[in-house]
Enzyme design. Structure first.
Site, PDB file in Angstrom:
ATOM      1  N   ARG A  49       0.773  -1.062   0.045  1.00  0.00           N
ATOM      2  CA  ARG A  49       0.493   0.199  -0.200  1.00  0.00           C
ATOM      3  C   ARG A  49       0.812   1.439   0.007  1.00  0.00           C
ATOM      4  NH1 ARG A  49       2.331   1.818   3.667  1.00  0.00           N
ATOM      5  NH2 ARG A  49       0.452   3.295   3.669  1.00  0.00           N
ATOM      6  N   GLN A  53      -1.912   2.831   9.815  1.00  0.00           N
ATOM      7  CA  GLN A  53      -0.523   2.575   9.314  1.00  0.00           C
ATOM      8  C   GLN A  53       0.185   3.455  10.796  1.00  0.00           C
ATOM      9  OE1 GLN A  53      -3.411   3.175   7.922  1.00  0.00           O
ATOM     10  NE2 GLN A  53      -4.483   2.346   5.928  1.00  0.00           N
ATOM     11  N   ASP A 100      -1.517  10.559  -2.202  1.00  0.00           N
ATOM     12  CA  ASP A 100      -2.238   9.509  -3.422  1.00  0.00           C
ATOM     13  C   ASP A 100      -2.589  10.248  -4.788  1.00  0.00           C
ATOM     14  OD1 ASP A 100      -2.866   8.312  -0.629  1.00  0.00           O
ATOM     15  OD2 ASP A 100      -2.777   6.784  -2.130  1.00  0.00           O
ATOM     16  N   LYS A 143      -4.224  10.063   3.034  1.00  0.00           N
ATOM     17  CA  LYS A 143      -5.265   9.356   3.958  1.00  0.00           C
ATOM     18  C   LYS A 143      -6.385   9.389   4.851  1.00  0.00           C
ATOM     19  CE  LYS A 143      -5.140   6.438   4.491  1.00  0.00           C
ATOM     20  NZ  LYS A 143      -6.499   4.745   3.730  1.00  0.00           N
TER      21      LYS A 143
HETATM   22  O1  MRU Z   1      -4.776   3.259   2.416  1.00  0.00           O
HETATM   23  P1  MRU Z   1      -3.003   2.940   2.469  1.00  0.00           P
HETATM   24  O2  MRU Z   1      -2.657   2.648   3.330  1.00  0.00           O
HETATM   25  O3  MRU Z   1      -1.899   3.010   0.848  1.00  0.00           O
HETATM   26  O4  MRU Z   1      -2.749   4.970   2.355  1.00  0.00           O
HETATM   27  C1  MRU Z   1      -1.745   5.561   1.681  1.00  0.00           C
HETATM   28  C2  MRU Z   1      -1.729   6.906   2.084  1.00  0.00           C
HETATM   29  O5  MRU Z   1      -2.659   7.625   2.263  1.00  0.00           O
HETATM   30  C3  MRU Z   1      -0.283   7.330   1.988  1.00  0.00           C
HETATM   31  O6  MRU Z   1       0.583   8.107   2.715  1.00  0.00           O
HETATM   32  C4  MRU Z   1      -0.026   7.626   0.613  1.00  0.00           C
HETATM   33  O7  MRU Z   1      -0.128   7.595  -0.526  1.00  0.00           O
HETATM   34  C5  MRU Z   1       1.018   8.535  -0.490  1.00  0.00           C
HETATM   35  S1  MRU Z   1       2.399   7.332   0.497  1.00  0.00           S
HETATM   36  C6  MRU Z   1       4.222   7.740   0.058  1.00  0.00           C
END
Ligand code: MRU
Length: 354
Positions: free
Chosen positions: A55, A205, A246, A257
């Site tokens: 992820r 996370q 993202d 997130k």
């Molecule tokens: O749901 P996830 O764990 O994939 O979400 C990840 C995030 O929100 C991170 O902050 C984002 O992908 C940046 S990763 C360098």
């Protein structure tokens, strides 16, 4: 040192990438155990992305590129034309795994374009060409994250403290992270930087991954629950907020997130600069603003029974957006591999997105 969450392992040492398989850290097993899983099958790779075994926007893109390679590598007796069709089919399936991180779609578009451009190659040469492209996606990410680290570290003085949300570290990328890259760079430069990590409900996370990887790297980290951030800021403990993204729209609105938007509002209320750190592979210049960013919805079980025991009544209605969008007006700077973009992002992001 930062960890490498995903790699492609060639089966032999002849120098050829194919046949090979993916080796990744199963992030759902952290922090209890560091478990690696190996896979060369499209169903397993789609499941791993959907279930967050891999992820973080850049790592999802890398996994998707490798997923296309895995899907076609073992198809015997196919013409080049048939392989191009199969690569497209695999890309279409991978595209259904998670909707928000644009890195996934950009990686898949790259793989499809590479396949189409290889129409004159022999089938085995096309497979090898696609594998090289997937490796390039990973190598480019490694380089971009390094550069984000050095731009971001220029903002950090010895003894400063940053707050971060979710995990935008090694585990979310090829190796070095985005929001955490400046922390690693600053540490290499001999600066002592302290990190407050939000726990990041519902899938934790921040506590499971960010706290784990920073401790592995010997970085000073303090874990807080999400609802403690306001108090921690009020006590004057935070010099800056660093988060990942993202998808970043052309006007600077940034999806990350769920909970990031709240942190940005708190930072504004306490006069603390809020930075988004992401490679240009996370920019989506086709979207005018954040309102166009698709937001993933997750299942109720992650909230009702997310920590190994039931924490809400059976049958309760749940709403669970996995991401939110921080408006550009709350962002002091967007740090990418090409430098630090400042408002007005409409102009500065275009210049950074060469
Ligand atoms: O749901 P996830 O764990 O994939 O979400 C990840 C995030 O929100 C991170 O902050 C984002 O992908 C940046 S990763 C360098």
């Amino acid at each position: 040192m930062p960890v490498r969450p995903i790699e492609w392992i060639p089966e032999d040492s002849s120098g050829k990438l194919i046949p090979g398989h993916i080796r990744m850290i199963d992030q759902t097993s952290l922090p209890e155990g560091l478990k690696h899983i190996e896979m060369d099958n499209l169903d397993e790779i789609c499941e791993a992305i959907r279930m967050l075994r891999v992820r973080g926007a850049p790592a999802i893109g890398i996994a998707a590129g490798m997923g296309v390679v895995a899907a076609i590598q073992n198809l015997p007796d196919r013409t080049t034309e048939q392989l191009i069709v199969e690569a497209g089919r695999a890309a279409d399936r991978l595209a259904l795994t998670r909707p928000t991180a644009v890195n996934l779609f950009k990686a898949l578009d790259r793989m499809k374009a590479t396949a189409a451009a290889g129409a004159s190659l022999a089938p085995d040469a096309l497979k090898e060409r696609l594998a090289s492209e997937a490796m390039l996606i990973l190598e480019e990410d490694r380089e971009m994250c390094r550069r984000i680290g050095s731009h971001g570290a220029s903002l950090l003085a010895d003894g400063q403290t940053i707050l971060t949300h979710c995990n935008a570290g090694s585990l979310a990328t090829s190796e070095y992270g985005t929001a955490l890259a400046p922390i690693y760079t600053a540490a290499e430069q001999g600066k002592r930087v302290h990190v407050y990590a939000d726990e990041t409900r519902p899938l934790l996370q921040g506590s499971r991954l960010t706290a784990w990887e920073l401790m592995q790297a010997g970085i000073d980290v303090t874990l807080i629950c999400d609802n403690m951030a306001a108090q921690v800021m009020k006590e004057g403990r935070i010099d800056a907020v660093f988060v990942g993204a993202d998808r970043i729209a052309a006007n600077g609105d940034s999806a990350n997130k769920i909970g990031t938007y709240g942190v940005a509002l708190l930072a504004r209320a306490h006069n603390i600069p809020f930075y988004v750190l992401a490679p240009t592979s996370t920019f989506d210049m086709t979207l005018k603003s954040g309102s166009e960013i698709p937001i993933e919805q997750r299942g109720p079980e992650e909230i009702i029974c997310g920590m190994g025991r039931q924490t809400a009544p059976t049958g309760v209605r749940v709403y669970s957006p996995a991401f939110d969008v921080t408006p550009a007006s709350l962002i002091a700077g967007i740090i990418c591999e090409n430098g630090i973009a400042r408002p007005d992002f409409g102009t500065s992001l275009r210049l950074m997105h060469k």
